[in-house]
Motif scaffolding. Structure first.
Motif, PDB file in Angstrom:
ATOM      1  N   LEU A 437       0.407  -1.093  -0.256  1.00  0.00           N
ATOM      2  CA  LEU A 437      -0.264   0.031  -0.032  1.00  0.00           C
ATOM      3  C   LEU A 437       1.004   1.178  -0.002  1.00  0.00           C
ATOM      4  CD1 LEU A 437      -2.914  -1.415   2.739  1.00  0.00           C
ATOM      5  CD2 LEU A 437      -3.120  -0.922   0.604  1.00  0.00           C
ATOM      6  N   SER A 438       0.321   2.362  -0.784  1.00  0.00           N
ATOM      7  CA  SER A 438       1.135   3.421  -1.012  1.00  0.00           C
ATOM      8  C   SER A 438       1.219   4.152   0.546  1.00  0.00           C
ATOM      9  CB  SER A 438       1.284   4.318  -1.799  1.00  0.00           C
ATOM     10  OG  SER A 438      -0.581   4.884  -2.117  1.00  0.00           O
ATOM     11  N   LYS A 439       2.231   5.190   0.590  1.00  0.00           N
ATOM     12  CA  LYS A 439       2.524   5.838   1.670  1.00  0.00           C
ATOM     13  C   LYS A 439       0.661   7.126   1.219  1.00  0.00           C
ATOM     14  CE  LYS A 439       4.387   9.793   3.971  1.00  0.00           C
ATOM     15  NZ  LYS A 439       3.656  10.238   4.206  1.00  0.00           N
ATOM     16  N   ASP A 440       0.398   6.736   0.698  1.00  0.00           N
ATOM     17  CA  ASP A 440      -0.500   7.780  -0.011  1.00  0.00           C
ATOM     18  C   ASP A 440      -1.867   7.492   0.583  1.00  0.00           C
ATOM     19  OD1 ASP A 440      -2.031  10.694  -1.090  1.00  0.00           O
ATOM     20  OD2 ASP A 440      -3.016   9.219  -2.574  1.00  0.00           O
ATOM     21  N   PHE A 441      -2.192   6.440   0.766  1.00  0.00           N
ATOM     22  CA  PHE A 441      -3.366   5.705   0.331  1.00  0.00           C
ATOM     23  C   PHE A 441      -3.581   5.685   2.156  1.00  0.00           C
ATOM     24  CE2 PHE A 441      -5.297   1.410   2.045  1.00  0.00           C
ATOM     25  CZ  PHE A 441      -6.256   1.734   1.267  1.00  0.00           C
ATOM     26  N   LYS A 442      -2.022   5.078   2.857  1.00  0.00           N
ATOM     27  CA  LYS A 442      -2.256   5.266   4.204  1.00  0.00           C
ATOM     28  C   LYS A 442      -2.337   5.884   4.752  1.00  0.00           C
ATOM     29  CE  LYS A 442       1.047   1.512   4.145  1.00  0.00           C
ATOM     30  NZ  LYS A 442       3.111   1.503   4.716  1.00  0.00           N
ATOM     31  N   ASP A 443      -1.755   7.013   4.006  1.00  0.00           N
ATOM     32  CA  ASP A 443      -1.820   8.535   5.443  1.00  0.00           C
ATOM     33  C   ASP A 443      -3.704   9.195   4.635  1.00  0.00           C
ATOM     34  OD1 ASP A 443       0.767   8.756   5.638  1.00  0.00           O
ATOM     35  OD2 ASP A 443       0.807   9.653   3.291  1.00  0.00           O
ATOM     36  N   ARG A 444      -4.390   8.849   3.889  1.00  0.00           N
ATOM     37  CA  ARG A 444      -5.987   9.215   4.157  1.00  0.00           C
ATOM     38  C   ARG A 444      -6.581   8.052   4.405  1.00  0.00           C
ATOM     39  NH1 ARG A 444      -7.108   8.043  -1.286  1.00  0.00           N
ATOM     40  NH2 ARG A 444      -6.388   6.675  -2.038  1.00  0.00           N
TER      41      ARG A 444
END
Length: 455
Positions: A437-444
């Motif tokens: 999972l990308s960092k962007d997805f984790k942050d969202r």
């Protein structure tokens, strides 16, 4: 708001499980199958056991005030039936019984309807507080929408199914919404007159709507079905502003519009997106037959691209009780009164799109029971689930996903690998797998979860 019952499941528990199932992609009275098929999911929602479809159906019949029926009351022997073959040429087992459909719809009892109406209003009040009125305000108005939609059905088992104007069997659902929030609804026989039901929905929603709007003005958007005297009188009684499609009275209004002097028509220029070479707007008064006082008419006329200058105009009309003083002065100066009324009315399309959550994402487009009352009870609970989702989608999801459809939310935020871990003190932890999972997805995802917790 829900009655007590004997048995393994309380009414509120079954309704809660249905709401959770609907918001996880379940459908109808079998929405709880989503929880039954995944023990971990049931545990996350706090359920040691999950109601089966027959139990759910019994509970919703009770919510509608409908008696339980015996097999012989519902089915009768078929008699002789010709032999039929299936896809592979094998003889199909002949039907032994056929459903008995009541000649009069088994509608929900009035006391039961009032109870579920109070529940729906309570959900709208709570979700409205979570959304905040500023989310719903446009040009100083709290904008509401009153409309109906046909729910198509197949087969002969639906006691309230009637043929609509397209010749299809359907039921009719009427709903009043403040922004995306359902405040009142009715599930009716197919082809029912929408205008006769609208006053009751207005009165039912009135106290809550006035509470939500505070000092804001209220603007109700209604299509041509609301151009009846009963509806306009109910809106006047509530002291609400309205924009109502008036094309149901087109013949009379076109005659009046054609008699108006050219000086009252204001040019709005061409509109290439609609295929118009030229368009104009005007305002005049008209007293429809049976009305005690005139109604203001906002008219628009245009010519299609390629039509000659002398070609008769195309027309469209609105009824309104808005005055120029009700509208923002700056916007009024930019667009003019009539054009601004049409701009506000164009928001109706966006409000109609919010039916998609109820109809498509929550499965409301296909009534679950042939008994009208049971389907109506489920419609109330589905509308409650739609309210919960409205609060989530506009306040919990990250900025770039605000207003996201429920099916996308399930795909993007729910269908993620995870495991459950019990710790001391019976604390449940859900560990979400982060690999791939990308960092962007984790942050969202974390942003969404934190925002949901604050609701």
């Amino acid at each position: 708001h829900l009655p007590k019952r004997t048995g393994d499941y309380e009414t509120a528990t079954v309704v809660e499980q249905i709401i959770e199932g609907l918001l996880m992609g379940g459908r109808g009275f079998d929405a709880t199958a989503v929880l039954r098929s995944d023990r971990n999911l049931a545990t996350i929602f706090g359920h040691a056991s999950v109601a089966s479809e027959p139990t759910v159906f019994r509970v919703f019949c009770e919510l509608a005030g409908l008696d339980q029926r015996r097999f012989e009351d519902v089915y009768q022997p078929v008699g002789t039936e010709s032999v039929r073959l299936d896809l592979f040429g094998k003889e199909k087992e002949p039907r032994r019984h056929v459903r008995i459909v009541s000649e009069t719809p088994e509608a929900m009892g009035e006391n039961e309807r009032q109870r579920l109406s109070a529940l729906l209003l309570a959900s709208a009040q709570r979700c409205g507080a979570a959304l905040g009125v500023n989310q719903l305000r446009v040009h100083g108005f709290l904008v509401s929408h009153l409309d109906g939609t046909d729910l198509e059905v197949e087969g002969r088992c639906f006691d309230a199914a009637r043929k609509n104007h397209e010749g299809n069997l359907s039921l009719r659902m009427m709903a009043f919404r403040v922004g995306p929030l359902y405040t009142s609804l009715r599930l009716l026989e197919g082809a029912s007159d929408e205008g006769h039901v609208m006053p009751a929905l207005i009165e039912e929603s009135r106290a809550l709507v006035d509470e939500l709007r505070g000092r804001s003005k209220l603007l109700v958007l209604i299509d041509a079905a609301g151009g009846e005297k009963l509806v306009i009188d109910a809106l006047d009684k509530a002291d609400w502003h309205f924009l109502i499609g008036a094309n149901g009275n087109r013949a009379k209004l076109e005659s009046i519009a054609n008699d108006q002097p050219d000086m009252i028509w204001i040019s709005q220029g061409a509109d290439t997106s609609r295929g118009w070479d030229e368009s104009q707007t005007a305002v005049f008064a008209h007293q429809p037959e049976g009305h005690k006082k005139p109604v203001m008419v906002v008219a628009r006329r245009w010519r299609e691209q390629g039509e000659l200058p002398g070609t008769p105009w195309h027309h469209s009309f609105l009824y309104t009780n808005l005055q120029p003083s009700d509208l923002p002065r700056r916007k009024l100066g930019l667009y003019g009164f009539a054009a601004l009324c049409w701009m506000l009315y164009s928001m109706k399309q966006g409000h109609e799109n919010h039916f998609k959550t109820f109809l498509s994402d929550l499965g409301g487009h296909h009534p679950a029971s042939g008994r009208l009352g049971a389907s109506e009870a489920l419609s109330y609970i589905s509308a409650l689930a739609a309210n919960i989702w409205a609060a989530m989608s506009y306040r919990a999801t990250p900025q770039e996903d605000r207003g996201i459809r429920l099916w996308r939310f399930i795909r993007d935020y729910v269908c993620v690998a995870a495991r459950l871990v019990w710790q001391s003190g019976r604390t449940l932890l859900i560990q979400v797998a982060g690999a791939g999972l990308s960092k962007d997805f984790k942050d969202r995802w974390l942003d969404m979860f934190a925002s949901a917790g604050r609701l």
